[in-house]
Design an enzyme around this catalytic site. Structure first.
Site, PDB file in Angstrom:
ATOM      1  N   GLN B 130       0.861  -1.182   0.000  1.00  0.00           N
ATOM      2  CA  GLN B 130       0.000   0.000   0.000  1.00  0.00           C
ATOM      3  C   GLN B 130       0.898   1.234   0.000  1.00  0.00           C
ATOM      4  O   GLN B 130       1.568   1.521   0.988  1.00  0.00           O
ATOM      5  CB  GLN B 130      -0.876  -0.059   1.255  1.00  0.00           C
ATOM      6  CG  GLN B 130      -1.776   1.113   1.480  1.00  0.00           C
ATOM      7  CD  GLN B 130      -2.483   0.999   2.821  1.00  0.00           C
ATOM      8  OE1 GLN B 130      -2.761  -0.098   3.298  1.00  0.00           O
ATOM      9  NE2 GLN B 130      -2.750   2.121   3.448  1.00  0.00           N
ATOM     10  N   GLU B 248      -8.782  -1.195   6.578  1.00  0.00           N
ATOM     11  CA  GLU B 248      -7.674  -1.305   7.520  1.00  0.00           C
ATOM     12  C   GLU B 248      -8.211  -1.346   8.948  1.00  0.00           C
ATOM     13  O   GLU B 248      -7.739  -2.108   9.787  1.00  0.00           O
ATOM     14  CB  GLU B 248      -6.722  -0.113   7.346  1.00  0.00           C
ATOM     15  CG  GLU B 248      -5.485  -0.199   8.223  1.00  0.00           C
ATOM     16  CD  GLU B 248      -4.440   0.849   7.854  1.00  0.00           C
ATOM     17  OE1 GLU B 248      -4.824   1.930   7.360  1.00  0.00           O
ATOM     18  OE2 GLU B 248      -3.255   0.591   8.062  1.00  0.00           O
TER      19      GLU B 248
END
Lengths: 329, 403
Positions: B130, B248
């Protein structure tokens, strides 16, 4: 997994909120410091049945679980009600084999207090100031009797604290050490439940104020220094709710877990309520330090409750000993 | 109230447990507290472990079946997580891809992207990272400066990302860039899928404060990305990133698992070490152990309440941030109590016989308080979105995030 209250418990909590809000308040706790009565008082609690929630139906109680009682106690804590349901829950455990006395507990015809320390001169004990019958542990035996109560100058008048010397005693059970210990764990859970309600109310009071009060051209809740204090207090309350529910559930559903859960809840409650009350005073600033404001009444409850039924140090020690002995599984 | 599985959950859990037992010999197993980020040494074994688990039907539980997922529920996902932890399987090599990148591709990618990337991600044929944080934009992510400029059918990317977990083993990443510096900061962003092996991408491992290198800085010099690799519309990058960040939170705010070493590990450690301390020190050590156990249990049981919400079909709300905040505080108390129990060995990086379990977890804690939302950002989220407190006035609404 269903770690949540059931619909009946939610209804009971809602009913208790209405009852307690209508019959007790921080204002009454303030008046009690100046000689007024403790509200809602023993008679009203007996009348609505809260003194017998965990007393068996055969003895005139509701035959409920400790969790049923804890959700009601939380609502009492929110408005600093007295007498405490700690005594009702603790005495119900001690009187399990004595339905005649349990019936008097439930219907309020006797006002019980449970004595901590020697019965010849007890430690300050919850609701002893207005009690008519006392339960104590005397040389390993559970005794009941009348006594002479000597209250000190109250820091929190709603707790009814007094030292007691028994003037008569009758043995209810020999070798009652284990029963006594379990009753004290149950008492710690209920005290933690009342502290949960008080801490929640103190945080809400402070949050509401931080949304309104302006300083330096902004509402004070927008400042991170204030916001983060409030969040830390709120997180403590949210976590305390989990420990209180677990401990109250364990008392009936998983008795092996009760010693660990009760000590964890009581240790956490002492610190969470203290932080919530201190945060409440601090966020209010000068007005929060006045007699007329409610903040100090939560602060008083915090400063007293943290030391009742064992302070945080005692319960943290118990948690450590239990964990080392394998209580975590 | 109960802490038991429903009959359906119990069946599912039994199936997962049986599957893990059947494949135990093919899976990598970690000792408690083993450094989970140091993927390099175990990379091949970790990829194989995930592939085995995928073939056994335990990867991508909540993902659509058409892309190789199981079409299951969040509760089933949580049960798989718990059983993997119970079986001692370390976090999956593609945990970033599974937790964050994949869900973002599912939500915002084209059909072509989904078919091309998701099955390979699930099998760990490709590892994902990411590419969000930059040297000048960590908590303030939307202030990022890496640019993407349109050039024919491509975009040309220049800039630097940092703190990129797994980039050193990754094949692909989701990359947040600024495509319109004239727009207000949140409105000028665009998200892409980038091939980490493409020309112009340079990955340099960063040595962390504990000494090992688990994350990286990543440089982009005239890296060409086809427009077909865009995720969402140009200028919609912030909305796409919020999908990633919400996932997340689901990934971290989990169902009652300890963030650091499990508290049971501390209890076992205390059982062995307490008797070796001076009696006066034992009193103090028990206070520290008791405090750590209470904090860990409070966090764990609060996680069970969140899990119950999932179990009843709810979604995790902003209060999930409290789980990470409190879990970090509990992990610090657990680590500190564990280190103190070491007595004289506590001042060294390992005990005399070479065991660094407690020193390593102590070093892991400062990172916990930063990664995936710093303690301070989480307090802002909780204060504003749970308690309803007013936000601070902002000075950063100018184009491109400049002041």
């Amino acid at each position: 997994m269903n770690f949540d209250l059931g619909p009946d418990q939610r209804d009971a909590a809602g009913g208790a909120r209405d009852f307690y809000r209508g019959s007790a308040s921080p204002a009454a706790a303030r008046a009690a410091l100046e000689g007024g009565p403790v509200e809602p008082g023993h008679e009203a609690l007996a009348g609505i049945g809260y003194l017998g929630i965990t007393v068996p139906e055969s003895a005139g109680g509701a035959g409920g679980s400790l969790l049923d009682l804890a959700v009601v106690a939380e609502q009492g804590g929110a408005v600093l009600a007295g007498p405490s349901l700690v005594t009702a829950a603790r005495a119900a455990v001690l009187l399990a084999e004595h339905p005649d006395l349990a019936a008097q507990l439930a219907d309020g015809s006797a006002a019980f207090a449970v004595l901590d320390g020697p019965v010849t001169g007890s430690a300050p004990s919850i609701d002893a100031a207005g009690a008519t019958l006392f339960l104590g542990l005397d040389d390993g035996a559970l005794v009941v009797g009348e006594g002479e109560a000597t209250p000190g100058r109250p820091l929190d008048a709603t707790r009814g604290l007094a030292g007691v010397r028994l003037t008569s005693r009758r043995v209810l059970a020999e070798d009652a050490g284990a029963l006594w210990a379990r009753a004290r764990q149950v008492a710690a859970v209920v005290l933690a439940a009342e502290d949960l309600g008080a801490a929640d109310a103190a945080v809400q009071l402070a949050v509401d104020y931080a949304k309104e009060r302006e300083a330096f051209g902004r509402r004070i809740g927008s400042y991170q220094a204030v916001k983060h204090m409030l969040v830390d207090a709120w997180v403590g309350v949210d976590q305390l709710r989990s420990l209180v529910w677990w401990a109250a559930w364990a008392a009936d559903a998983a008795p092996d877990e009760l010693p660990l859960a009760a000590s964890a809840a009581k240790a956490h409650a002492a610190e969470v309520l203290e932080r919530a009350a201190e945060t409440c005073v601090q966020v209010h600033g000068g007005i929060g330090y006045t007699w007329e404001h409610d903040a100090h009444l939560y602060w008083r409850r915090a400063k007293v409750d943290r030391l009742l039924l064992g302070d945080a140090a005692e319960h943290l020690d118990a948690v450590a000993r239990l964990a080392v002995a394998g209580a975590l599984g | 109230m109960d802490f038991d599985d429903t009959p359906e959950e119990a069946d599912f859990r039994a199936g997962v447990r049986k599957t893990l037992e059947e494949h135990a010999g093919e899976l990598l197993h970690a000792g408690a507290g083993e450094d989970v980020v140091d993927a390099r040494t175990h990379e091949a074994e970790m990829r194989r472990t995930q592939r085995v688990l995928h073939e056994a039907g335990l990867i991508g539980i909540t993902w659509p079946r058409e892309y190789g997922g199981q079409g299951g529920t969040l509760v089933q996902q949580a049960i798989v997580q718990q059983e993997l932890a119970r079986a001692g399987v370390p976090p999956l090599v593609n945990h970033i891809g599974l937790g964050m990148c994949g869900p973002t591709v599912i939500a915002h990618g084209s059909d072509e992207q989904r078919s091309r990337y998701l099955p390979r991600l699930l099998r760990a044929d490709d590892v994902w990272c990411q590419l969000f944080s930059e040297p000048a934009s960590g908590s303030d992510l939307a202030a990022l400066r890496t640019t993407a400029v349109r050039d024919g059918d491509d975009w040309v990317v220049n800039g630097q990302k940092v703190w990129t977990t797994l980039a050193h083993v990754a094949d692909f990443g989701i990359l947040l860039t600024r495509t319109d510096p004239e727009k207000p900061k949140h409105a000028g962003l665009t998200m892409f899928v980038v091939d980490v092996h493409a020309p112009g991408v340079t990955v340099r491992p960063l040595r962390q404060m504990v000494g090992s290198a688990g994350f990286n800085e990543v440089f982009f010099d005239d890296v060409r990305i086809p427009d077909a690799e865009r995720l969402g519309e140009p200028g919609e990058g912030w909305r796409v990133a919020l999908t990633t960040l919400m996932n997340e939170r689901v990934a971290i705010g989990g169902a009652g698992s300890d963030l650091g070493l499990p508290v049971e590990t501390l209890a076992a450690h205390a059982r062995e070490r307490l008797p070796r301390l001076d009696p006066e020190r034992q009193v103090l050590a028990r206070q520290a152990v008791g405090r750590a156990v209470v904090a860990a249990l409070a966090t764990r049981y609060t996680g069970y309440r969140r899990f119950t919400v999932l179990s009843q079909g709810g979604l995790p709300g902003p209060e999930a941030s409290a789980g990470k905040l409190a879990g970090t505080a509990a992990a610090k108390l657990v680590a500190d109590a564990g280190v103190r129990l070491l007595g004289d060995d506590a001042v060294y990086a390992a005990t005399a016989d070479g065991d660094d379990t407690w020193q390593r977890t102590q070093g892991y804690v400062p990172g916990l308080a930063i990664a995936g939302g710093t303690d301070q950002v989480l307090r802002n989220i909780l204060g504003e979105r749970v308690l309803g407190l007013p936000p601070e006035p902002r000075l950063d609404k100018d184009p491109g995030g400049r002041r």
